[in-house]
Design an enzyme around this catalytic site. Structure first.
Site, PDB file in Angstrom:
ATOM      1  CD1 TRP A   1      -2.817  -1.948   0.279  1.00  0.00           C
ATOM      2  CD2 TRP A   1      -3.101  -1.126   2.113  1.00  0.00           C
ATOM      3  NE1 TRP A   1      -3.840  -2.449   0.740  1.00  0.00           N
ATOM      4  CE2 TRP A   1      -3.682  -2.459   1.510  1.00  0.00           C
ATOM      5  CE3 TRP A   1      -3.892  -0.141   3.178  1.00  0.00           C
ATOM      6  CZ2 TRP A   1      -4.815  -2.323   1.914  1.00  0.00           C
ATOM      7  CZ3 TRP A   1      -4.226  -0.934   3.963  1.00  0.00           C
ATOM      8  CH2 TRP A   1      -5.504  -1.872   4.068  1.00  0.00           C
ATOM      9  CE  LYS A   2       5.121   1.406  -4.023  1.00  0.00           C
ATOM     10  NZ  LYS A   2       6.021   1.524  -5.059  1.00  0.00           N
TER      11      LYS A   2
ATOM     12  CG  HIS B   1       9.693  -1.106  -2.052  1.00  0.00           C
ATOM     13  ND1 HIS B   1      10.081  -0.340  -2.872  1.00  0.00           N
ATOM     14  CD2 HIS B   1       8.815  -1.342  -2.788  1.00  0.00           C
ATOM     15  CE1 HIS B   1       9.087  -0.097  -3.727  1.00  0.00           C
ATOM     16  NE2 HIS B   1       8.413  -0.825  -3.824  1.00  0.00           N
TER      17      HIS B   1
ATOM     18  CD  GLU C   1       9.053  -4.181  -6.237  1.00  0.00           C
ATOM     19  OE1 GLU C   1       7.049  -4.719  -6.288  1.00  0.00           O
ATOM     20  OE2 GLU C   1       9.315  -3.388  -5.243  1.00  0.00           O
TER      21      GLU C   1
ATOM     22  N   GLY D   1       5.539   1.780 -10.273  1.00  0.00           N
ATOM     23  CA  GLY D   1       4.606   3.393 -10.538  1.00  0.00           C
ATOM     24  C   GLY D   1       4.359   4.024 -12.169  1.00  0.00           C
TER      25      GLY D   1
ATOM     26  CB  SER E   1       3.407  -1.092 -14.664  1.00  0.00           C
ATOM     27  OG  SER E   1       3.693   0.428 -13.803  1.00  0.00           O
TER      28      SER E   1
ATOM     29  N   GLY F   1       1.677  -2.521  -6.621  1.00  0.00           N
ATOM     30  CA  GLY F   1       1.703  -0.910  -5.695  1.00  0.00           C
ATOM     31  C   GLY F   1       0.177  -0.472  -6.144  1.00  0.00           C
ATOM     32  N   GLY F   2       0.151   0.117  -6.286  1.00  0.00           N
ATOM     33  CA  GLY F   2      -0.622   1.078  -7.074  1.00  0.00           C
ATOM     34  C   GLY F   2      -2.685   0.001  -7.127  1.00  0.00           C
TER      35      GLY F   2
HETATM   36  P1  13P Z   1       3.085  -0.482  -8.667  1.00  0.00           P
HETATM   37  O1  13P Z   1       2.431  -1.300  -9.091  1.00  0.00           O
HETATM   38  O2  13P Z   1       2.293  -0.030  -8.132  1.00  0.00           O
HETATM   39  O3  13P Z   1       3.986   0.078 -10.282  1.00  0.00           O
HETATM   40  O4  13P Z   1       4.229  -0.655  -7.568  1.00  0.00           O
HETATM   41  C1  13P Z   1       5.272  -1.610  -7.145  1.00  0.00           C
HETATM   42  C2  13P Z   1       5.645  -1.278  -6.148  1.00  0.00           C
HETATM   43  O5  13P Z   1       6.760  -0.653  -5.515  1.00  0.00           O
HETATM   44  C3  13P Z   1       5.610  -2.966  -4.901  1.00  0.00           C
HETATM   45  O6  13P Z   1       5.942  -2.740  -4.167  1.00  0.00           O
END
Ligand code: 13P
Length: 264
Positions: free
Chosen positions: A20-21, A105, A177, A183, A222, A243-244
């Site tokens: 979720w950041k 991360h 990653e 993102g 992504s 992430g998103g």
């Molecule tokens: P996104 O899926 O938003 O690109 O982020 C990936 C991420 O950093 C998961 O830790």
């Protein structure tokens, strides 16, 4: 479980974890978790998890109780206890029932200067506390364009394997990653992801073949409902760190379905 005729990688469990950041609120989390709980059913061989900001972990634990969705944190101190203002220890997380923790991360490495030795120390601290670390590795665009992807990923991974010993991967997941895909909406192609995942597994296999064969290697960057299936279909891609899309219940659930659908 043994399925005759299938190669060992087919036995690897899948894991889809949401990162979720620094997003969320009590109300938004409640709605997201309730929707996921209603939507995600326990499936043999498929794990789901959400990694939330520290203040919301208790809420996440309470709402997810009795569901097949595990939860985790996004960071942990490399120290067990002491005068470390602002830090959170593995034992504190474990006391609340935390299962996973993301370590290394690229946002921690890049924005907060976490070094390879520090990431290795966090990985070990997590395991000392009984948590399962999700270790992130990955190159920047500049490093990829220079042809340094393998060297960067090897350096990041070897730092942990040298410090913790290869046996430690029995209770861990790796997330590849690529920084340029996080993102940005730019996903690694399935074959780019597979190439690095295969390389990561081979690095671990040089130290222990069986542990390498059983190690879940997740792809992150992504991942969306419309690209998850082709990524997860690759031989060495065992799920995703999202992430998103993990903030949107329908999207996260669809990505989890893709992981279940590519279970071989
Ligand atoms: P996104 O899926 O938003 O690109 O982020 C990936 C991420 O950093 C998961 O830790």
């Amino acid at each position: 479980m043994h399925v005759f005729g299938l190669p060992p990688e087919a036995m690897r469990a899948r894991l889809v974890a949401g990162n979720w950041k620094m997003h969320g609120s009590l109300a938004a989390n409640q709605a997201l978790l309730a929707a996921l709980k209603a939507r995600l059913k326990a499936i043999d061989g498929v794990g789901y998890a959400v990694c939330a900001p520290f203040p919301y972990l208790k809420q996440v634990a309470t709402v997810l109780e009795g569901s097949p969705i595990a939860w985790g944190a996004q960071n942990v101190s490399e120290h067990d206890v002491g005068a470390f203002t602002g830090e959170v220890s593995g034992a504190m997380l474990r006391e609340f029932g935390c299962h996973y923790v993301i370590v290394g991360h690229s946002e921690r490495r890049g924005l907060y200067g976490e070094s390879d030795p520090q990431v290795a120390a966090k990985f070990m601290a997590a395991q000392r506390a009984g948590l399962t670390p999700i270790l992130c590795v990955g190159e920047t665009l500049e490093q990829r364009e220079r042809g340094d992807t393998d060297a960067v990923v090897a350096r990041q991974l070897d730092a942990v394997l040298d410090a913790a010993g290869v046996a430690a991967v029995a209770n861990a997941a790796i997330a590849y990653e690529p920084v340029w895909a996080i993102g940005t909406g730019k996903t690694a192609t399935p074959s780019q992801a597979q190439g690095v995942h295969e390389f990561v597994r081979a690095l671990v296999a040089k130290r222990d073949k069986e542990l390498a064969a059983a190690l879940p290697i997740l792809y992150g960057g992504s991942v969306k409902p419309d690209n998850a299936k082709e990524l997860f279909a690759m031989a060495d891609v065992d799920g995703g760190l999202i992430g998103g899309a993990s903030l949107v219940a329908d999207d996260f659930a669809a990505i989890c379905d893709a992981a279940a659908g590519t279970l071989k």
